[in-house]
Scaffold this motif. Structure first.
Motif, PDB file in Angstrom:
ATOM      1  N   THR A  10     -67.531  63.400  34.706  1.00  0.00           N
ATOM      2  CA  THR A  10     -66.899  62.970  35.842  1.00  0.00           C
ATOM      3  C   THR A  10     -67.287  64.196  36.961  1.00  0.00           C
ATOM      4  OG1 THR A  10     -65.467  61.685  34.697  1.00  0.00           O
ATOM      5  CG2 THR A  10     -65.033  62.016  37.235  1.00  0.00           C
ATOM      6  N   GLY A  11     -68.272  63.787  38.107  1.00  0.00           N
ATOM      7  CA  GLY A  11     -68.128  64.532  39.138  1.00  0.00           C
ATOM      8  C   GLY A  11     -68.529  65.890  38.705  1.00  0.00           C
ATOM      9  N   SER A  12     -68.060  67.075  39.134  1.00  0.00           N
ATOM     10  CA  SER A  12     -68.323  68.579  38.775  1.00  0.00           C
ATOM     11  C   SER A  12     -67.545  69.279  37.955  1.00  0.00           C
ATOM     12  CB  SER A  12     -68.593  69.224  40.330  1.00  0.00           C
ATOM     13  OG  SER A  12     -67.290  69.268  41.004  1.00  0.00           O
ATOM     14  N   GLU A  13     -66.821  68.424  37.071  1.00  0.00           N
ATOM     15  CA  GLU A  13     -65.803  68.895  36.281  1.00  0.00           C
ATOM     16  C   GLU A  13     -66.310  70.003  35.172  1.00  0.00           C
ATOM     17  OE1 GLU A  13     -62.707  70.379  34.996  1.00  0.00           O
ATOM     18  OE2 GLU A  13     -62.116  68.636  35.994  1.00  0.00           O
ATOM     19  N   THR A  14     -65.671  71.391  35.242  1.00  0.00           N
ATOM     20  CA  THR A  14     -66.291  72.395  34.609  1.00  0.00           C
ATOM     21  C   THR A  14     -65.412  72.571  33.316  1.00  0.00           C
ATOM     22  OG1 THR A  14     -65.151  73.681  36.049  1.00  0.00           O
ATOM     23  CG2 THR A  14     -67.493  73.579  36.605  1.00  0.00           C
ATOM     24  N   ARG A  15     -64.273  72.153  33.093  1.00  0.00           N
ATOM     25  CA  ARG A  15     -63.486  72.366  32.148  1.00  0.00           C
ATOM     26  C   ARG A  15     -63.651  71.562  30.919  1.00  0.00           C
ATOM     27  NH1 ARG A  15     -57.999  71.290  35.528  1.00  0.00           N
ATOM     28  NH2 ARG A  15     -59.359  69.507  36.331  1.00  0.00           N
ATOM     29  N   VAL A  16     -63.077  72.082  29.702  1.00  0.00           N
ATOM     30  CA  VAL A  16     -63.455  71.449  28.379  1.00  0.00           C
ATOM     31  C   VAL A  16     -61.971  71.265  27.644  1.00  0.00           C
ATOM     32  CG1 VAL A  16     -63.882  73.723  27.361  1.00  0.00           C
ATOM     33  CG2 VAL A  16     -64.639  71.400  26.360  1.00  0.00           C
ATOM     34  N   SER A  17     -61.793  70.373  26.931  1.00  0.00           N
ATOM     35  CA  SER A  17     -60.626  70.101  26.288  1.00  0.00           C
ATOM     36  C   SER A  17     -60.196  70.770  24.957  1.00  0.00           C
ATOM     37  CB  SER A  17     -60.268  68.634  26.116  1.00  0.00           C
ATOM     38  OG  SER A  17     -61.294  68.241  25.289  1.00  0.00           O
ATOM     39  N   ALA A  41     -70.268  74.529  27.635  1.00  0.00           N
ATOM     40  CA  ALA A  41     -71.014  75.339  28.262  1.00  0.00           C
ATOM     41  C   ALA A  41     -70.429  75.916  29.831  1.00  0.00           C
ATOM     42  CB  ALA A  41     -72.472  74.693  28.511  1.00  0.00           C
ATOM     43  N   ALA A  42     -69.959  75.055  30.610  1.00  0.00           N
ATOM     44  CA  ALA A  42     -69.528  75.441  31.846  1.00  0.00           C
ATOM     45  C   ALA A  42     -68.462  76.254  31.855  1.00  0.00           C
ATOM     46  CB  ALA A  42     -69.289  74.200  33.025  1.00  0.00           C
ATOM     47  N   GLY A 318     -60.505  74.288  38.210  1.00  0.00           N
ATOM     48  CA  GLY A 318     -61.870  74.203  37.522  1.00  0.00           C
ATOM     49  C   GLY A 318     -62.932  75.100  37.961  1.00  0.00           C
ATOM     50  N   ARG A 319     -62.609  75.938  39.098  1.00  0.00           N
ATOM     51  CA  ARG A 319     -63.090  77.064  39.584  1.00  0.00           C
ATOM     52  C   ARG A 319     -63.037  78.404  38.842  1.00  0.00           C
ATOM     53  NH1 ARG A 319     -65.697  76.675  44.562  1.00  0.00           N
ATOM     54  NH2 ARG A 319     -65.134  78.967  45.155  1.00  0.00           N
ATOM     55  N   LEU A 320     -62.028  78.194  37.981  1.00  0.00           N
ATOM     56  CA  LEU A 320     -61.964  79.325  36.819  1.00  0.00           C
ATOM     57  C   LEU A 320     -61.815  78.529  35.548  1.00  0.00           C
ATOM     58  CD1 LEU A 320     -58.605  80.711  38.612  1.00  0.00           C
ATOM     59  CD2 LEU A 320     -60.816  81.963  38.248  1.00  0.00           C
TER      60      LEU A 320
END
Length: 380
Positions: A10-17, A41-42, A318-320
């Motif tokens: 979804t979108g630019s989501e960088t986090r992982v669960s 990876a992100a 998500g920027r962190l």
């Protein structure tokens, strides 16, 4: 039991669960854990780190075999179609105003849990995803403001003259606001803050910031027994708005943090207020994804409005990504643990558990959360 850690689409989501630590825990409870290729990876977690602690690295097709699916964002229709009926899905579901999406989850036979509905009780403190992510968002708001602001933040006394400290005003002293105050103070700014809750005054002062509010009798009685703010009279609102407007005119940086679950973000800063600010001033809108606290703010941009640079970055936590993922993964696995029978190595959903009652959206083909029962499975 098979658990699947999805790569966000979804979108630019960088986090992982999930994190390396939470994967270890799940394996110890009896799960076979499959991590979708590239999921971390992100967030600076290569597939190899997951594999080193016992996880399998697979494709999105592996989700169809999973008993438990861990995500950051609510699954898309394509993802839902790949899940087996009866699977447990835990994520940030963004349920408000998304009845059709919730109905589709029910129609697919999924048991879904919305992490943002976690009750704020002692038992659930380590599962409170809103607090863990808001804390990082408040920090990042100050870092982004400092990057855009073309002056120094702390006062500097030099042989060539004195650089005055930047004046930072934080609107809202919740988790994000308090972290913004603390971060701005660490950077040497002169910080002030406002909030509609009288109890916030002491919290703001404890961080070395000045509290700004009309502190009359109505304000002193503004907090309910549950710690929430009462709705203020029109007369009080007018006086408070005038005070805030006068204060904003003297600030270099304004950070707004006001969000109300299920409702559009309240408008706190008007174009007129922005017009009154100094040339080169900066504002950060942490509520931009819900319509924004600042008039004219644009999601995903640093927009210049009335001479003020208004930062409207969505998903500030998500920027962190690395830090946010580590905290989110801990939140989600701590909640999952309440559903695991470690002796039998099975998953048990107890509908009478207060955490289940608060967070379960859909189960056995129905929308079961009382706040969203209007989203029936046949609506889609």
């Amino acid at each position: 039991m098979i658990a699947f850690v999805a790569r966000e689409v979804t979108g630019s989501e960088t986090r992982v669960s999930a994190s390396v630590e939470t994967i270890k825990k799940m394996i110890g409870w009896g799960f076979d854990v499959v991590v979708e290729k590239g999921a971390g990876a992100a967030a600076r977690i290569p597939d190899g780190q997951f594999a080193n602690v016992g996880a399998s690295i697979g494709s999105s097709d592996a989700a169809g075999l999973a008993d438990v699916i861990l995500k950051v964002r609510r699954p898309t229709d394509a993802e839902i179609a790949s899940y087996k009926s009866g699977a447990v899905v835990i994520a940030l579901m963004d349920p408000y105003g998304n009845d059709e999406a919730i109905a589709r989850l029910a129609k697919a036979g999924l048991s879904t849990f919305a992490m943002e509905l976690m009750p704020r009780i002692t038992r659930a403190q380590s599962m409170d995803v809103l607090s863990s992510q808001a804390n990082l968002a408040g920090y990042q708001a100050v870092i982004d403001a400092a990057a855009v602001y073309d002056r120094a933040m702390p006062m500097m006394m030099t042989a060539a003259g004195t650089v005055p400290a930047a004046k930072v005003f934080v609107m809202g002293a919740g988790v994000a606001g308090l972290q913004a105050i603390a971060t701005a103070r660490r950077l040497g700014a002169a910080v002030s803050a406002t909030d509609v809750r009288p109890a916030a005054k002491e919290q703001v002062a404890s961080l070395g910031a000045k509290f700004i509010a009309i502190e009359d009798d109505e304000f002193k009685a503004a907090e309910t027994a549950g710690g929430y703010a009462r709705e203020m009279s029109k007369d009080y609102q007018a006086k408070q708005t005038a005070l805030v407007a006068d204060h904003i005119a003297k600030q270099d940086i304004v950070i707004t943090t006001a969000l109300i679950p299920g409702r559009p973000a309240p408008r706190l800063v008007s174009r007129e207020m922005l017009r009154s600010m100094k040339p080169g001033a900066v504002a950060v809108d942490l509520a931009i994804e819900r319509g924004g606290n600042i008039e004219g703010g644009v999601a995903g941009e640093v927009a210049e409005i009335e001479g003020v640079k208004v930062i409207g970055f969505p998903n500030m936590a998500g920027r962190l990504a690395a830090s946010a993922s580590a905290l989110y993964a801990k939140n989600i696995v701590t909640f999952l643990e309440t559903m695991v029978n470690k002796e039998a190595r099975t998953l048990v959903i107890n509908p009478e558990d207060e955490l289940i009652k608060a967070t379960m959206l859909t189960h056995a083909g129905d929308v079961v959360h009382p706040g969203f029962c209007g989203a029936k499975k046949g609506d889609s």
